[in-house]
Design a protein around this motif. Sequence first.
Motif, mmCIF file in Angstrom:
data_model
loop_
_atom_site.group_PDB
_atom_site.id
_atom_site.type_symbol
_atom_site.label_atom_id
_atom_site.label_comp_id
_atom_site.label_asym_id
_atom_site.label_seq_id
_atom_site.Cartn_x
_atom_site.Cartn_y
_atom_site.Cartn_z
ATOM 1 N N THR A 1 -3.343 -4.415 2.306
ATOM 2 C CA THR A 1 -2.767 -4.308 3.583
ATOM 3 C C THR A 1 -2.897 -5.746 4.399
ATOM 4 O OG1 THR A 1 -3.163 -2.156 3.901
ATOM 5 C CG2 THR A 1 -2.428 -3.439 5.941
ATOM 6 N N THR B 1 0.760 -1.187 -0.082
ATOM 7 C CA THR B 1 0.014 0.006 0.052
ATOM 8 C C THR B 1 0.588 1.203 0.026
ATOM 9 O OG1 THR B 1 -0.066 -0.279 2.431
ATOM 10 C CG2 THR B 1 -2.052 -0.946 1.169
ATOM 11 N N VAL C 1 0.646 2.423 -3.834
ATOM 12 C CA VAL C 1 -0.828 2.561 -4.542
ATOM 13 C C VAL C 1 -1.425 4.068 -4.859
ATOM 14 C CG1 VAL C 1 -1.483 0.314 -3.467
ATOM 15 C CG2 VAL C 1 -2.191 2.612 -2.348
ATOM 16 N N LYS D 1 -7.459 -1.000 -0.606
ATOM 17 C CA LYS D 1 -6.286 -0.929 0.265
ATOM 18 C C LYS D 1 -6.230 -1.715 1.557
ATOM 19 C CE LYS D 1 -5.528 4.124 -1.404
ATOM 20 N NZ LYS D 1 -5.516 5.422 -0.944
#
Length: 312
Positions: free
Chosen positions: A214, A198, A201, A210
């Motif tokens: 993670t 992340t 991104v 997201k």
Amino acid sequence: MADKKIAEQYYAPPPKMGKWEGFKKFLWNSDTSQCLGRTGGSWAKILIFYVIFYAALTGFFAAMLAVFYQTLEVDKPKWTLDNGLIGSNPGLGFRPMPPEVNVESTLVWYESSRPDNYKYWVEETARFLKAYDDLPKGNQVNCSFENPPPPGKVCGIDRAQFAPCTEENNFGYNLARPCIFLKLNKIYNWVPEIYNDTKTVPEHMPAELKRHITEKNSLRPHETNVVWVSCEGENPADVENIKARDYYPRMGFPWFYFPFKNIEGYVPPIVAVQFTVETGVLINIECKAWARNIHHDRSERRGSVHFELMVD
């Protein structure tokens, strides 16, 4: 006598004949041995000329085609990625599609309480998946993140991994939970640049995705090599009318399906998204594929796909 010789020097008009007599004489004139206005020698010269002319023309085009085909390869396009017309930005497609009579429509609309009404969507989805079963299986192997396909082999697809989005469950169309299948368009030799953490991104990536990256990165980091997929309502009202969405078998396309090399038996990866939606409301949905080398353009539908969903 002199007057007679002078008169013979001038052209004498042909004798008057009727239409039928004139036509017969045109077909065959016995006085001059002409057929259709030409003698046998004249016809022979014309025939020989056109035989030679068209033979030379055919040979010329055959030679040009032979030279052209020498520049092509049977198993791959001459121009690839940015050098070709397709480019290097894959698009996203969805199934099932509306009936062909509504070729420009992207609306999936049915009544969940009427089997005869949602029957089309179930059959169309089953037909789409059957095309995967009909492909040659000789080069297909079972793949995983730890076991990518060896050279010359491709990854197969197990339809059981899409459960509960199966034909036995009517793909959810007997409920207000329809399954929409997403696929990434094939581009020869295209390799995705994966978002596997992340930190890099884009800011506009959905928060749900997201969080998912993670969690995967902390629990199963080897399973983050995925071209991620997200589906959201296009407008605030659409977002509210989507109660839930579940992705099967995962939230994207695994890296081991890429690149596409036109090997026999290759199947593009697919993702089943099961939507739980508010009934009686038209919902605009946009799904996106996520990778560093996938750029989104809503007007041209690059890297994304739009459809509408309405369940009565």
